[in-house]
Scaffold this motif. Structure first.
Motif, PDB file in Angstrom:
ATOM      1  N   TYR A  38       0.897  -1.232   0.131  1.00 44.87           N
ATOM      2  CA  TYR A  38       0.061  -0.045  -0.033  1.00 44.87           C
ATOM      3  C   TYR A  38       0.924   1.242   0.043  1.00 44.87           C
ATOM      4  O   TYR A  38       0.732   2.334  -0.683  1.00 44.87           O
ATOM      5  N   ALA A  39       2.057   1.230   0.911  1.00 47.75           N
ATOM      6  CA  ALA A  39       2.670   2.431   0.831  1.00 47.75           C
ATOM      7  C   ALA A  39       3.416   2.736  -0.250  1.00 47.75           C
ATOM      8  O   ALA A  39       3.779   4.020  -0.636  1.00 47.75           O
ATOM      9  N   LEU A  40       4.080   1.597  -0.879  1.00 43.55           N
ATOM     10  CA  LEU A  40       4.960   1.701  -2.154  1.00 43.55           C
ATOM     11  C   LEU A  40       4.025   2.177  -3.377  1.00 43.55           C
ATOM     12  O   LEU A  40       4.408   2.942  -4.084  1.00 43.55           O
ATOM     13  N   VAL A  75       2.720   9.781  -3.140  1.00 39.41           N
ATOM     14  CA  VAL A  75       3.508  10.656  -2.415  1.00 39.41           C
ATOM     15  C   VAL A  75       4.761   9.880  -2.414  1.00 39.41           C
ATOM     16  O   VAL A  75       6.054  10.357  -2.670  1.00 39.41           O
ATOM     17  N   VAL A  76       4.914   8.592  -2.043  1.00 39.88           N
ATOM     18  CA  VAL A  76       5.873   7.609  -1.933  1.00 39.88           C
ATOM     19  C   VAL A  76       6.689   7.548  -3.245  1.00 39.88           C
ATOM     20  O   VAL A  76       8.013   7.607  -3.445  1.00 39.88           O
ATOM     21  N   GLN A  77       5.978   7.311  -4.218  1.00 38.99           N
ATOM     22  CA  GLN A  77       6.431   7.209  -5.468  1.00 38.99           C
ATOM     23  C   GLN A  77       7.227   8.660  -6.215  1.00 38.99           C
ATOM     24  O   GLN A  77       8.061   8.399  -6.766  1.00 38.99           O
ATOM     25  N   ALA A  78       6.637   9.685  -5.717  1.00 34.53           N
ATOM     26  CA  ALA A  78       7.351  10.758  -6.230  1.00 34.53           C
ATOM     27  C   ALA A  78       8.695  11.230  -5.452  1.00 34.53           C
ATOM     28  O   ALA A  78       9.595  11.591  -6.048  1.00 34.53           O
ATOM     29  N   LEU A  79       8.727  10.648  -4.107  1.00 32.24           N
ATOM     30  CA  LEU A  79       9.915  10.591  -3.423  1.00 32.24           C
ATOM     31  C   LEU A  79      10.769   9.804  -4.163  1.00 32.24           C
ATOM     32  O   LEU A  79      12.203   9.848  -4.050  1.00 32.24           O
ATOM     33  N   LYS A 129      22.983   9.605   1.157  1.00 38.64           N
ATOM     34  CA  LYS A 129      22.673   8.959   2.434  1.00 38.64           C
ATOM     35  C   LYS A 129      21.798   9.634   3.408  1.00 38.64           C
ATOM     36  O   LYS A 129      20.999   9.143   3.947  1.00 38.64           O
ATOM     37  N   GLU A 130      21.945  10.953   3.132  1.00 43.65           N
ATOM     38  CA  GLU A 130      21.065  11.973   4.201  1.00 43.65           C
ATOM     39  C   GLU A 130      19.887  11.784   3.579  1.00 43.65           C
ATOM     40  O   GLU A 130      18.945  11.684   4.401  1.00 43.65           O
ATOM     41  N   PHE A 131      19.549  11.432   2.479  1.00 41.81           N
ATOM     42  CA  PHE A 131      18.063  11.532   1.800  1.00 41.81           C
ATOM     43  C   PHE A 131      17.345  10.444   2.110  1.00 41.81           C
ATOM     44  O   PHE A 131      16.301  10.083   1.905  1.00 41.81           O
ATOM     45  N   LYS A 132      17.756   9.470   2.761  1.00 43.72           N
ATOM     46  CA  LYS A 132      17.304   8.287   3.093  1.00 43.72           C
ATOM     47  C   LYS A 132      16.107   8.247   4.203  1.00 43.72           C
ATOM     48  O   LYS A 132      15.078   7.632   4.257  1.00 43.72           O
ATOM     49  N   TYR A 133      15.996   9.390   4.946  1.00 39.49           N
ATOM     50  CA  TYR A 133      15.086   9.885   5.764  1.00 39.49           C
ATOM     51  C   TYR A 133      13.756   9.959   4.980  1.00 39.49           C
ATOM     52  O   TYR A 133      12.583   9.848   5.608  1.00 39.49           O
ATOM     53  N   LEU A 134      13.765  10.199   3.644  1.00 40.25           N
ATOM     54  CA  LEU A 134      12.513  10.537   2.996  1.00 40.25           C
ATOM     55  C   LEU A 134      11.882   9.264   3.010  1.00 40.25           C
ATOM     56  O   LEU A 134      10.312   9.408   2.953  1.00 40.25           O
ATOM     57  N   PHE A 135      12.342   8.265   3.056  1.00 44.62           N
ATOM     58  CA  PHE A 135      11.303   6.903   3.224  1.00 44.62           C
ATOM     59  C   PHE A 135      11.043   6.525   4.539  1.00 44.62           C
ATOM     60  O   PHE A 135      10.202   5.421   4.533  1.00 44.62           O
ATOM     61  N   SER A 136      11.214   7.410   5.433  1.00 50.06           N
ATOM     62  CA  SER A 136      10.382   6.935   6.665  1.00 50.06           C
ATOM     63  C   SER A 136       9.092   7.083   6.601  1.00 50.06           C
ATOM     64  O   SER A 136       8.298   6.599   7.339  1.00 50.06           O
ATOM     65  N   ILE A 137       8.342   7.648   5.501  1.00 54.21           N
ATOM     66  CA  ILE A 137       7.175   8.089   5.500  1.00 54.21           C
ATOM     67  C   ILE A 137       6.454   6.815   4.987  1.00 54.21           C
ATOM     68  O   ILE A 137       5.224   6.606   5.241  1.00 54.21           O
ATOM     69  N   ILE A 138       7.219   5.673   4.494  1.00 55.71           N
ATOM     70  CA  ILE A 138       6.515   4.354   3.898  1.00 55.71           C
ATOM     71  C   ILE A 138       6.313   3.697   5.335  1.00 55.71           C
ATOM     72  O   ILE A 138       5.319   3.009   5.471  1.00 55.71           O
ATOM     73  N   ILE A 139       7.319   3.781   6.503  1.00 55.99           N
ATOM     74  CA  ILE A 139       6.840   3.071   7.671  1.00 55.99           C
ATOM     75  C   ILE A 139       5.621   3.712   8.384  1.00 55.99           C
ATOM     76  O   ILE A 139       4.593   3.289   8.856  1.00 55.99           O
ATOM     77  N   ILE A 140       5.609   5.047   8.324  1.00 57.55           N
ATOM     78  CA  ILE A 140       4.635   5.941   8.807  1.00 57.55           C
ATOM     79  C   ILE A 140       3.293   5.629   8.485  1.00 57.55           C
ATOM     80  O   ILE A 140       2.201   5.339   9.048  1.00 57.55           O
ATOM     81  N   LEU A 193       8.535  19.703  -8.016  1.00 55.57           N
ATOM     82  CA  LEU A 193       7.328  19.938  -7.877  1.00 55.57           C
ATOM     83  C   LEU A 193       6.348  19.037  -7.879  1.00 55.57           C
ATOM     84  O   LEU A 193       5.141  18.855  -7.107  1.00 55.57           O
ATOM     85  N   ASN A 194       6.643  17.774  -8.257  1.00 55.60           N
ATOM     86  CA  ASN A 194       5.796  16.690  -8.311  1.00 55.60           C
ATOM     87  C   ASN A 194       5.356  16.180  -6.902  1.00 55.60           C
ATOM     88  O   ASN A 194       4.541  15.653  -6.485  1.00 55.60           O
ATOM     89  N   ILE A 195       6.486  16.307  -6.057  1.00 55.56           N
ATOM     90  CA  ILE A 195       6.330  15.883  -4.517  1.00 55.56           C
ATOM     91  C   ILE A 195       5.202  16.635  -4.114  1.00 55.56           C
ATOM     92  O   ILE A 195       4.392  16.038  -3.359  1.00 55.56           O
ATOM     93  N   PHE A 196       5.286  18.103  -4.007  1.00 54.86           N
ATOM     94  CA  PHE A 196       4.378  19.104  -3.530  1.00 54.86           C
ATOM     95  C   PHE A 196       2.954  18.719  -4.196  1.00 54.86           C
ATOM     96  O   PHE A 196       1.852  18.691  -3.464  1.00 54.86           O
ATOM     97  N   TYR A 197       2.948  18.579  -5.599  1.00 58.54           N
ATOM     98  CA  TYR A 197       1.616  18.116  -6.212  1.00 58.54           C
ATOM     99  C   TYR A 197       1.017  16.903  -5.540  1.00 58.54           C
ATOM    100  O   TYR A 197      -0.305  17.051  -5.465  1.00 58.54           O
ATOM    101  N   SER A 198       1.527  15.923  -5.535  1.00 57.03           N
ATOM    102  CA  SER A 198       1.240  14.640  -4.998  1.00 57.03           C
ATOM    103  C   SER A 198       0.629  15.016  -3.534  1.00 57.03           C
ATOM    104  O   SER A 198      -0.161  14.197  -3.215  1.00 57.03           O
ATOM    105  N   ILE A 199       1.260  15.494  -2.756  1.00 64.55           N
ATOM    106  CA  ILE A 199       0.744  15.813  -1.419  1.00 64.55           C
ATOM    107  C   ILE A 199      -0.551  16.669  -1.616  1.00 64.55           C
ATOM    108  O   ILE A 199      -1.467  16.324  -0.999  1.00 64.55           O
ATOM    109  N   TYR A 200      -0.650  17.880  -2.407  1.00 66.37           N
ATOM    110  CA  TYR A 200      -1.635  18.689  -2.725  1.00 66.37           C
ATOM    111  C   TYR A 200      -2.909  17.736  -3.018  1.00 66.37           C
ATOM    112  O   TYR A 200      -4.196  18.075  -2.399  1.00 66.37           O
ATOM    113  N   LYS A 201      -2.655  16.477  -3.756  1.00 71.25           N
ATOM    114  CA  LYS A 201      -3.913  15.949  -4.470  1.00 71.25           C
ATOM    115  C   LYS A 201      -4.512  15.108  -3.404  1.00 71.25           C
ATOM    116  O   LYS A 201      -5.678  14.415  -3.611  1.00 71.25           O
ATOM    117  N   GLU A 202      -3.964  14.792  -2.391  1.00 74.55           N
ATOM    118  CA  GLU A 202      -4.398  13.925  -1.215  1.00 74.55           C
ATOM    119  C   GLU A 202      -5.455  14.241  -0.512  1.00 74.55           C
ATOM    120  O   GLU A 202      -5.391  15.527  -0.133  1.00 74.55           O
TER     121      GLU A 202
END
Length: 428
Positions: A54-56, A60-64, A89-100, A357-366
């Motif tokens: 579901y998360a994958l 928003v996850v796909q945009a990330l 390496k720093e950007f790995k935090y982006l995928f914490s949203i999968i667990i949440i 911008l697709n990241i922000f747009y994906s969030i907006y559409k939710e």
């Protein structure tokens, strides 16, 4: 055997997310420890395959993932692989949203938001203690900049205050109080938080405060009939800004400098002060972008190109030195032209800008479930999309973790989705 304890594990993880939200503005190391514990417990929460699928599949996850893949693929053009690998390496935090998204329970969303607000309130009290030189035992100040107890810079710290103050304003106007104590708490927090924004040296903070207050008031106007109260509150807010302008030396000086430096840059091409230098870098950066407008110059190559452009320009040596001394040009891991949109245009071309911008747009559409969470989503999008016009964001893991934790509260989690699916099946 462990499967029968899955509901209890899931419940415990959600309580840990509340603690995580409280710790994030204070201590990145402690919050990381809590999240690592959440990761381990997640393995015993049951239905892992369904949750992760579901998360994958979430937009928003796909945009990330697309954003992360862009940084990796464009790195083959880069001359600075060490810095690129550090960023990846720093950007790995982006995928914490999968667990949440996989584990978040609907009835914990406001608990997590309130934990964050309470954490910011404590930080604000510590800021005032710093201002008045009040000694606080057992509290280690780890922040940088004026009145910033735990964050990297005051311009980042002010973003947290803006989110918390505006959500507090919503609670005040909607009268979301179960006790007199809570009413006093929220009113006190709103006043102290708003004043602190104007005590800090962040010009973007002043601008965003005005914009977000108007946004919050406008949003509430559309969802309540208490228009007289809202209009009078809006008048009081602008009156407060007017009084601060003529009575606060810091606020008056910052606003005046912002106005003068902007006029000088636009009208006379004089790039003085931090605002003027930002204009200069924008002009230089846009010319570099036009050289490769579609696919860009490659990950992390933008700074070297900008420095080369300055050094070969017909500017005076003094102007060259002023521009090249800008702090974020001299810090290798955080190099930026003080405009994340421009950074992406130069590095990844117009393709990279669309992916960002697709990241922000994906969030907006939710679609959100409540008015309060809808306001939170709008505030987060407005604050961060405007902030990255003048600074960097994604590479800052502490700020990024806060943004995506709060954003996850506005998204449809696995539990929300599965309950709706179950309801549909029961109806049929």
């Amino acid at each position: 055997m462990l499967h029968k304890y899955a509901p209890q594990v899931t419940l415990f993880i959600n309580y840990l997310l509340v603690i995580y939200a409280f710790l994030l503005p204070f201590n990145l190391h402690l919050s990381n420890t809590v999240f690592n514990f959440i990761l381990i417990l997640f393995l015993f929460s049951g239905n892992l395959k369904d949750k992760l699928l579901y998360a994958l599949k979430h937009r928003v996850v796909q945009a990330l993932f697309l954003f992360y893949a862009m940084y990796f693929l464009w790195s083959f053009q880069s001359q600075y692989m060490q810095e690129v690998l550090w960023k990846l390496k720093e950007f790995k935090y982006l995928f914490s949203i999968i667990i949440i998204l996989s584990i978040l329970k609907d009835n914990f969303k406001l608990k997590i938001l309130n934990a964050f607000i309470f954490s910011v309130f404590i930080s604000i009290l510590i800021s005032y203690a710093m201002k008045f030189n009040i000694y606080l035992p057992y509290i280690k100040i780890t922040g940088y900049g004026q009145l910033t107890p735990f964050f990297y810079t005051y311009s980042q710290y002010v973003l947290l205050i803006l989110i918390a103050v505006n959500m507090t304003l919503y609670k005040i106007i909607e009268n979301q109080f179960k006790s007199f104590f809570l009413k006093i708490f929220y009113y006190t927090f709103y006043i102290l938080g708003s004043l602190l924004i104007f005590l800090l040296d962040s010009k973007i903070g002043y601008i965003l405060f005005i914009i977000t207050q108007i946004l919050t008031f406008t949003y509430i106007v559309q969802t309540t009939f208490n228009k007289k109260f809202i209009l009078s509150s809006l008048l009081i807010a602008f009156l407060g800004i007017f009084i601060l302008f003529y009575n606060s030396h810091t606020f008056h000086m910052k606003v005046s400098n912002l106005y003068n430096e902007t006029i000088n840059a636009i009208m006379y091409q004089q790039y003085n002060g931090s605002t003027g230098k930002r204009f200069a870098w924008d002009i230089i950066g846009f010319k570099i972008y036009l050289e490769k407008p579609i696919i860009g110059h490659g990950t992390q190559n933008h700074i070297d190109l900008a420095i080369h452009s300055i050094e070969n320009s017909n500017m005076t040596q003094k102007k060259k030195k002023d521009l090249l001394s800008f702090r974020n040009i001299q810090t290798p891991a955080l190099q930026t032209l003080h405009n994340e949109y421009l950074d992406h245009l130069i590095e990844f071309g117009i393709i990279g800008l669309f992916i960002l911008l697709n990241i922000f747009y994906s969030i907006y559409k939710e679609k959100e479930q409540t008015k309060e969470l809808r306001l939170l989503k709008f505030l987060l999008l407005i604050i961060f999309m405007l902030y990255i016009f003048v600074n960097y964001f994604f590479v800052l893991s502490q700020l990024g973790k806060i943004f995506f934790l709060l954003i996850s509260l506005t998204l449809v989690s696995y539990e929300d989705y599965s309950q709706k699916q179950k309801g549909s099946l029961d109806a049929n």
